[in-house]
Design a protein around this motif. Structure first.
Motif, PDB file in Angstrom:
ATOM      1  N   TRP A 258       0.814  -1.213   0.000  1.00  0.00           N
ATOM      2  CA  TRP A 258       0.000   0.000   0.000  1.00  0.00           C
ATOM      3  C   TRP A 258       0.850   1.268   0.000  1.00  0.00           C
ATOM      4  CZ3 TRP A 258      -5.135   0.260   3.050  1.00  0.00           C
ATOM      5  CH2 TRP A 258      -5.999  -0.730   2.591  1.00  0.00           C
ATOM      6  N   ALA A 259       1.989   1.237   0.650  1.00  0.00           N
ATOM      7  CA  ALA A 259       2.836   2.429   0.752  1.00  0.00           C
ATOM      8  C   ALA A 259       3.221   2.962  -0.623  1.00  0.00           C
ATOM      9  CB  ALA A 259       4.076   2.130   1.577  1.00  0.00           C
ATOM     10  N   ASN A 260       3.437   2.081  -1.577  1.00  0.00           N
ATOM     11  CA  ASN A 260       3.819   2.496  -2.924  1.00  0.00           C
ATOM     12  C   ASN A 260       2.617   2.657  -3.847  1.00  0.00           C
ATOM     13  OD1 ASN A 260       6.527   2.329  -2.179  1.00  0.00           O
ATOM     14  ND2 ASN A 260       6.563   0.135  -2.625  1.00  0.00           N
ATOM     15  N   LYS A 261       1.474   2.159  -3.420  1.00  0.00           N
ATOM     16  CA  LYS A 261       0.286   2.122  -4.264  1.00  0.00           C
ATOM     17  C   LYS A 261      -0.688   3.272  -3.990  1.00  0.00           C
ATOM     18  CE  LYS A 261      -2.428  -1.813  -5.735  1.00  0.00           C
ATOM     19  NZ  LYS A 261      -2.955  -3.106  -5.314  1.00  0.00           N
ATOM     20  N   TYR A 262      -0.802   3.692  -2.726  1.00  0.00           N
ATOM     21  CA  TYR A 262      -1.800   4.686  -2.337  1.00  0.00           C
ATOM     22  C   TYR A 262      -1.155   5.887  -1.645  1.00  0.00           C
ATOM     23  CZ  TYR A 262      -5.005   0.750  -2.959  1.00  0.00           C
ATOM     24  OH  TYR A 262      -5.698  -0.310  -3.469  1.00  0.00           O
ATOM     25  N   THR A 263      -1.811   7.033  -1.777  1.00  0.00           N
ATOM     26  CA  THR A 263      -1.386   8.218  -1.034  1.00  0.00           C
ATOM     27  C   THR A 263      -2.380   8.541   0.080  1.00  0.00           C
ATOM     28  OG1 THR A 263      -2.484   9.644  -2.640  1.00  0.00           O
ATOM     29  CG2 THR A 263      -0.133   9.216  -2.980  1.00  0.00           C
ATOM     30  N   VAL A 264      -3.606   8.013  -0.048  1.00  0.00           N
ATOM     31  CA  VAL A 264      -4.620   8.155   1.002  1.00  0.00           C
ATOM     32  C   VAL A 264      -5.291   6.801   1.202  1.00  0.00           C
ATOM     33  CG1 VAL A 264      -5.089  10.605   0.635  1.00  0.00           C
ATOM     34  CG2 VAL A 264      -6.396   8.899  -0.627  1.00  0.00           C
ATOM     35  N   SER A 265      -5.986   6.669   2.283  1.00  0.00           N
ATOM     36  CA  SER A 265      -6.684   5.435   2.626  1.00  0.00           C
ATOM     37  C   SER A 265      -7.921   5.233   1.748  1.00  0.00           C
ATOM     38  CB  SER A 265      -7.090   5.527   4.098  1.00  0.00           C
ATOM     39  OG  SER A 265      -8.262   4.850   4.368  1.00  0.00           O
ATOM     40  N   PRO A 266      -8.328   3.986   1.543  1.00  0.00           N
ATOM     41  CA  PRO A 266      -9.569   3.733   0.810  1.00  0.00           C
ATOM     42  C   PRO A 266     -10.804   4.358   1.477  1.00  0.00           C
ATOM     43  CG  PRO A 266      -8.297   1.713   1.009  1.00  0.00           C
ATOM     44  CD  PRO A 266      -7.626   2.742   1.871  1.00  0.00           C
ATOM     45  N   TRP A 267     -10.722   4.667   2.774  1.00  0.00           N
ATOM     46  CA  TRP A 267     -11.859   5.269   3.461  1.00  0.00           C
ATOM     47  C   TRP A 267     -12.179   6.669   2.964  1.00  0.00           C
ATOM     48  CZ3 TRP A 267     -15.198   2.319   5.483  1.00  0.00           C
ATOM     49  CH2 TRP A 267     -14.840   1.156   6.147  1.00  0.00           C
ATOM     50  N   LEU A 268     -11.254   7.325   2.286  1.00  0.00           N
ATOM     51  CA  LEU A 268     -11.542   8.651   1.739  1.00  0.00           C
ATOM     52  C   LEU A 268     -12.742   8.580   0.789  1.00  0.00           C
ATOM     53  CD1 LEU A 268     -10.808  11.645   1.516  1.00  0.00           C
ATOM     54  CD2 LEU A 268      -9.275  11.018  -0.363  1.00  0.00           C
ATOM     55  N   ARG A 269     -12.937   7.438   0.179  1.00  0.00           N
ATOM     56  CA  ARG A 269     -14.018   7.271  -0.805  1.00  0.00           C
ATOM     57  C   ARG A 269     -15.392   7.579  -0.220  1.00  0.00           C
ATOM     58  NH1 ARG A 269     -14.575   3.407  -5.716  1.00  0.00           N
ATOM     59  NH2 ARG A 269     -16.490   4.251  -6.546  1.00  0.00           N
ATOM     60  N   ILE A 270     -15.641   7.267   1.047  1.00  0.00           N
ATOM     61  CA  ILE A 270     -16.976   7.536   1.584  1.00  0.00           C
ATOM     62  C   ILE A 270     -17.264   9.033   1.629  1.00  0.00           C
ATOM     63  CG2 ILE A 270     -17.049   5.393   2.905  1.00  0.00           C
ATOM     64  CD1 ILE A 270     -16.775   6.987   5.442  1.00  0.00           C
ATOM     65  N   PHE A 271     -16.247   9.823   1.885  1.00  0.00           N
ATOM     66  CA  PHE A 271     -16.432  11.270   1.925  1.00  0.00           C
ATOM     67  C   PHE A 271     -16.548  11.837   0.508  1.00  0.00           C
ATOM     68  CE2 PHE A 271     -14.182   9.908   5.736  1.00  0.00           C
ATOM     69  CZ  PHE A 271     -15.118  10.279   6.683  1.00  0.00           C
ATOM     70  N   GLN A 272     -15.789  11.267  -0.423  1.00  0.00           N
ATOM     71  CA  GLN A 272     -15.912  11.675  -1.818  1.00  0.00           C
ATOM     72  C   GLN A 272     -17.304  11.321  -2.354  1.00  0.00           C
ATOM     73  OE1 GLN A 272     -12.495   9.424  -3.138  1.00  0.00           O
ATOM     74  NE2 GLN A 272     -11.239  11.283  -3.312  1.00  0.00           N
ATOM     75  N   ASN A 273     -17.797  10.133  -1.997  1.00  0.00           N
ATOM     76  CA  ASN A 273     -19.135   9.720  -2.429  1.00  0.00           C
ATOM     77  C   ASN A 273     -20.210  10.672  -1.890  1.00  0.00           C
ATOM     78  OD1 ASN A 273     -18.263   7.495  -3.873  1.00  0.00           O
ATOM     79  ND2 ASN A 273     -18.713   6.035  -2.256  1.00  0.00           N
ATOM     80  N   ALA A 274     -20.090  11.064  -0.640  1.00  0.00           N
ATOM     81  CA  ALA A 274     -21.063  11.981  -0.041  1.00  0.00           C
ATOM     82  C   ALA A 274     -21.016  13.338  -0.744  1.00  0.00           C
ATOM     83  CB  ALA A 274     -20.801  12.149   1.450  1.00  0.00           C
ATOM     84  N   TYR A 275     -19.819  13.822  -1.035  1.00  0.00           N
ATOM     85  CA  TYR A 275     -19.663  15.103  -1.730  1.00  0.00           C
ATOM     86  C   TYR A 275     -20.290  15.030  -3.127  1.00  0.00           C
ATOM     87  CZ  TYR A 275     -17.446  18.974  -4.166  1.00  0.00           C
ATOM     88  OH  TYR A 275     -17.227  20.095  -4.912  1.00  0.00           O
ATOM     89  N   THR A 276     -19.953  13.991  -3.864  1.00  0.00           N
ATOM     90  CA  THR A 276     -20.479  13.837  -5.223  1.00  0.00           C
ATOM     91  C   THR A 276     -22.003  13.722  -5.205  1.00  0.00           C
ATOM     92  OG1 THR A 276     -18.442  12.770  -5.942  1.00  0.00           O
ATOM     93  CG2 THR A 276     -20.404  12.389  -7.299  1.00  0.00           C
ATOM     94  N   TRP A 277     -22.538  12.920  -4.296  1.00  0.00           N
ATOM     95  CA  TRP A 277     -23.982  12.740  -4.192  1.00  0.00           C
ATOM     96  C   TRP A 277     -24.662  14.079  -3.920  1.00  0.00           C
ATOM     97  CZ3 TRP A 277     -27.878  13.457  -0.667  1.00  0.00           C
ATOM     98  CH2 TRP A 277     -29.056  12.739  -0.862  1.00  0.00           C
ATOM     99  N   SER A 278     -24.079  14.879  -3.031  1.00  0.00           N
ATOM    100  CA  SER A 278     -24.658  16.173  -2.687  1.00  0.00           C
ATOM    101  C   SER A 278     -24.595  17.148  -3.850  1.00  0.00           C
ATOM    102  CB  SER A 278     -23.941  16.779  -1.476  1.00  0.00           C
ATOM    103  OG  SER A 278     -24.077  15.948  -0.366  1.00  0.00           O
TER     104      SER A 278
END
Length: 172
Positions: A147-167
């Motif tokens: 994950w250290a080389n694959k991601y810069t943020v946690s997969p949990w960021l997606r729930i906040f992105q989903n809420a923003y997009t939905w709104s």
């Protein structure tokens, strides 16, 4: 959310009793009878929860920090009805990724490993783990080494992105 009738179902009191509605779902004290703060593992299930769209099947670590996090149902019919309606979008899982009621993997003792409940329309999500406490990778006590080389943020960021997009999609 349960007391408002946004998640679970609410059985209204009869008008002549003068009592507020009695919820079919409440958050009760942990079976351990203490505050639990630990990094637990959950699985995102198929559900209408808009905040979890695109995450189904993910098995992720997440912080829990609560003394009253056990989803408790008025009776088995309420629990099974919510399960059939796919309203349990997040469950505590064991080392094999299967829902568990075993402590400490299920830190509060919720039936069926329930860690979150959503409304049937997916707009409301109540969960006891705290994904906001592990959005950044440095907040994780452990993660797969790649994950250290694959991601810069946690997969949990997606729930906040989903809420923003939905709104945003509904404000236009």
């Amino acid at each position: 959310m349960s007391l408002l009738g946004w998640i679970g179902s609410v059985t209204p009191a009869s008008p002549d009793q003068g009592q507020p509605p009695c919820p079919d779902l409440v958050l009760d004290h942990n079976l351990s009878e203490r505050f639990e703060c630990r990094f637990s593992t959950v699985r995102v299930e198929k559900s209408p929860a808009m905040m979890l769209q695109g995450m189904e099947g993910s098995v992720l670590g997440v912080w829990v920090a609560h003394g009253e996090g056990r989803f408790t149902f008025r009776n088995e019919q309420v629990r099974s009805s919510l399960e059939r309606k796919l309203c349990f979008p997040i469950k505590y899982v064991d080392d094999d990724g299967e829902p568990t009621t075993t402590y400490p993997m299920n830190p509060n003792g919720s039936a069926s490993g329930v860690a979150g409940v959503c409304s049937q329309n997916g707009r409301h999500l109540a969960m006891m783990p705290h994904p906001e406490r592990c959005v950044q990778l440095w907040q994780w006590p452990w993660m797969p080494s790649d994950w250290a080389n694959k991601y810069t943020v946690s997969p949990w960021l997606r729930i906040f992105q989903n809420a923003y997009t939905w709104s945003i999609e509904r404000c236009v």
